[in-house]
Scaffold this motif. Structure first.
Motif, PDB file in Angstrom:
ATOM      1  N   GLU A  65     -41.132  -3.614  54.632  1.00  0.00           N
ATOM      2  CA  GLU A  65     -40.457  -2.449  55.203  1.00  0.00           C
ATOM      3  C   GLU A  65     -41.471  -1.442  55.761  1.00  0.00           C
ATOM      4  O   GLU A  65     -41.279  -0.869  56.826  1.00  0.00           O
ATOM      5  CB  GLU A  65     -39.620  -1.790  54.106  1.00  0.00           C
ATOM      6  CG  GLU A  65     -38.788  -0.621  54.526  1.00  0.00           C
ATOM      7  CD  GLU A  65     -38.030  -0.053  53.326  1.00  0.00           C
ATOM      8  OE1 GLU A  65     -38.235   1.132  53.015  1.00  0.00           O
ATOM      9  OE2 GLU A  65     -37.265  -0.808  52.694  1.00  0.00           O
ATOM     10  N   GLY A  66     -42.568  -1.249  55.039  1.00  0.00           N
ATOM     11  CA  GLY A  66     -43.549  -0.252  55.443  1.00  0.00           C
ATOM     12  C   GLY A  66     -44.519  -0.688  56.526  1.00  0.00           C
ATOM     13  O   GLY A  66     -45.006   0.144  57.294  1.00  0.00           O
ATOM     14  N   TYR A  67     -44.807  -1.982  56.621  1.00  0.00           N
ATOM     15  CA  TYR A  67     -45.848  -2.439  57.545  1.00  0.00           C
ATOM     16  C   TYR A  67     -45.351  -3.357  58.658  1.00  0.00           C
ATOM     17  O   TYR A  67     -46.107  -3.684  59.566  1.00  0.00           O
ATOM     18  CB  TYR A  67     -46.970  -3.142  56.767  1.00  0.00           C
ATOM     19  CG  TYR A  67     -47.732  -2.174  55.883  1.00  0.00           C
ATOM     20  CD1 TYR A  67     -48.581  -1.233  56.432  1.00  0.00           C
ATOM     21  CD2 TYR A  67     -47.569  -2.191  54.504  1.00  0.00           C
ATOM     22  CE1 TYR A  67     -49.264  -0.332  55.638  1.00  0.00           C
ATOM     23  CE2 TYR A  67     -48.252  -1.289  53.698  1.00  0.00           C
ATOM     24  CZ  TYR A  67     -49.092  -0.370  54.268  1.00  0.00           C
ATOM     25  OH  TYR A  67     -49.765   0.531  53.478  1.00  0.00           O
ATOM     26  N   ASP A  68     -44.107  -3.778  58.627  1.00  0.00           N
ATOM     27  CA  ASP A  68     -43.556  -4.663  59.659  1.00  0.00           C
ATOM     28  C   ASP A  68     -43.173  -3.830  60.878  1.00  0.00           C
ATOM     29  O   ASP A  68     -42.034  -3.414  61.027  1.00  0.00           O
ATOM     30  CB  ASP A  68     -42.346  -5.416  59.095  1.00  0.00           C
ATOM     31  CG  ASP A  68     -41.689  -6.322  60.122  1.00  0.00           C
ATOM     32  OD1 ASP A  68     -42.358  -6.692  61.102  1.00  0.00           O
ATOM     33  OD2 ASP A  68     -40.504  -6.650  59.933  1.00  0.00           O
ATOM     34  N   LYS A  69     -44.137  -3.597  61.745  1.00  0.00           N
ATOM     35  CA  LYS A  69     -43.936  -2.701  62.893  1.00  0.00           C
ATOM     36  C   LYS A  69     -42.986  -3.269  63.951  1.00  0.00           C
ATOM     37  O   LYS A  69     -42.330  -2.522  64.653  1.00  0.00           O
ATOM     38  CB  LYS A  69     -45.280  -2.361  63.547  1.00  0.00           C
ATOM     39  CG  LYS A  69     -46.261  -1.680  62.605  1.00  0.00           C
ATOM     40  CD  LYS A  69     -45.695  -0.413  62.012  1.00  0.00           C
ATOM     41  CE  LYS A  69     -46.682   0.242  61.055  1.00  0.00           C
ATOM     42  NZ  LYS A  69     -46.083   1.216  60.199  1.00  0.00           N
ATOM     43  N   ASP A  70     -42.928  -4.605  64.085  1.00  0.00           N
ATOM     44  CA  ASP A  70     -42.047  -5.182  65.099  1.00  0.00           C
ATOM     45  C   ASP A  70     -40.681  -5.606  64.528  1.00  0.00           C
ATOM     46  O   ASP A  70     -39.874  -6.223  65.217  1.00  0.00           O
ATOM     47  CB  ASP A  70     -42.714  -6.352  65.829  1.00  0.00           C
ATOM     48  CG  ASP A  70     -43.118  -7.497  64.907  1.00  0.00           C
ATOM     49  OD1 ASP A  70     -42.766  -7.471  63.704  1.00  0.00           O
ATOM     50  OD2 ASP A  70     -43.796  -8.414  65.389  1.00  0.00           O
ATOM     51  N   ASP A  71     -40.425  -5.269  63.271  1.00  0.00           N
ATOM     52  CA  ASP A  71     -39.124  -5.511  62.623  1.00  0.00           C
ATOM     53  C   ASP A  71     -38.649  -6.962  62.684  1.00  0.00           C
ATOM     54  O   ASP A  71     -37.461  -7.221  62.817  1.00  0.00           O
ATOM     55  CB  ASP A  71     -38.041  -4.600  63.211  1.00  0.00           C
ATOM     56  CG  ASP A  71     -38.231  -3.144  62.817  1.00  0.00           C
ATOM     57  OD1 ASP A  71     -38.678  -2.898  61.681  1.00  0.00           O
ATOM     58  OD2 ASP A  71     -37.950  -2.265  63.654  1.00  0.00           O
ATOM     59  N   ASP A  72     -39.604  -7.914  62.526  1.00  0.00           N
ATOM     60  CA  ASP A  72     -39.190  -9.315  62.529  1.00  0.00           C
ATOM     61  C   ASP A  72     -39.036  -9.878  61.111  1.00  0.00           C
ATOM     62  O   ASP A  72     -38.710 -11.042  60.922  1.00  0.00           O
ATOM     63  CB  ASP A  72     -40.158 -10.182  63.341  1.00  0.00           C
ATOM     64  CG  ASP A  72     -41.562 -10.250  62.753  1.00  0.00           C
ATOM     65  OD1 ASP A  72     -41.854  -9.536  61.762  1.00  0.00           O
ATOM     66  OD2 ASP A  72     -42.385 -11.018  63.297  1.00  0.00           O
ATOM     67  N   GLY A  73     -39.280  -9.029  60.099  1.00  0.00           N
ATOM     68  CA  GLY A  73     -39.124  -9.456  58.719  1.00  0.00           C
ATOM     69  C   GLY A  73     -40.341 -10.137  58.130  1.00  0.00           C
ATOM     70  O   GLY A  73     -40.290 -10.664  57.025  1.00  0.00           O
ATOM     71  N   PHE A  74     -41.443 -10.130  58.874  1.00  0.00           N
ATOM     72  CA  PHE A  74     -42.688 -10.751  58.436  1.00  0.00           C
ATOM     73  C   PHE A  74     -43.846  -9.779  58.646  1.00  0.00           C
ATOM     74  O   PHE A  74     -43.721  -8.807  59.372  1.00  0.00           O
ATOM     75  CB  PHE A  74     -42.990 -12.012  59.269  1.00  0.00           C
ATOM     76  CG  PHE A  74     -41.943 -13.073  59.159  1.00  0.00           C
ATOM     77  CD1 PHE A  74     -41.995 -14.019  58.148  1.00  0.00           C
ATOM     78  CD2 PHE A  74     -40.895 -13.131  60.071  1.00  0.00           C
ATOM     79  CE1 PHE A  74     -41.023 -15.008  58.042  1.00  0.00           C
ATOM     80  CE2 PHE A  74     -39.922 -14.116  59.979  1.00  0.00           C
ATOM     81  CZ  PHE A  74     -39.996 -15.053  58.956  1.00  0.00           C
TER      82      PHE A  74
END
Length: 92
Positions: A65-74
């Motif tokens: 949640e905190g580091y996934d900048k492109d919101d792909d879940g990885f």
């Protein structure tokens, strides 16, 4: 030291004590070699960092949640590098 800082400190200790570079750590935990860390791979990293089994899943979700900048879940390499740099800065 708060809970977040303690967890980040354990991750930093794991990476600096067991791997020559952050790239080596990322490659080690990227078991399927897809260039991304899935939640289950992050949970394994947290286990190696001696994070309590009770909270590993929660912590893995919060890290994504905190580091996934492109919101792909990885967490991809760039996101991982950003997280490691932030962890290193916080420990100074």
């Amino acid at each position: 030291m708060g809970r977040k800082e303690a967890i980040l400190n354990k991750i930093q200790i794991l990476i600096t004590n067991h791997f020559s570079t952050p790239e080596e750590a990322f490659a080690f935990f990227d078991k399927d070699g897809d260039g991304k860390l899935a939640k289950k791979e992050i949970v394994k990293l947290l286990k190696q960092a001696e994070i309590s089994g009770f909270i590993r899943g929660i912590v893995a979700s919060k890290l994504i949640e905190g580091y996934d900048k492109d919101d792909d879940g990885f967490i991809d390499w760039e996101e991982f590098k950003f997280a490691i740099d932030e962890i290193s800065d916080e420990s100074k």
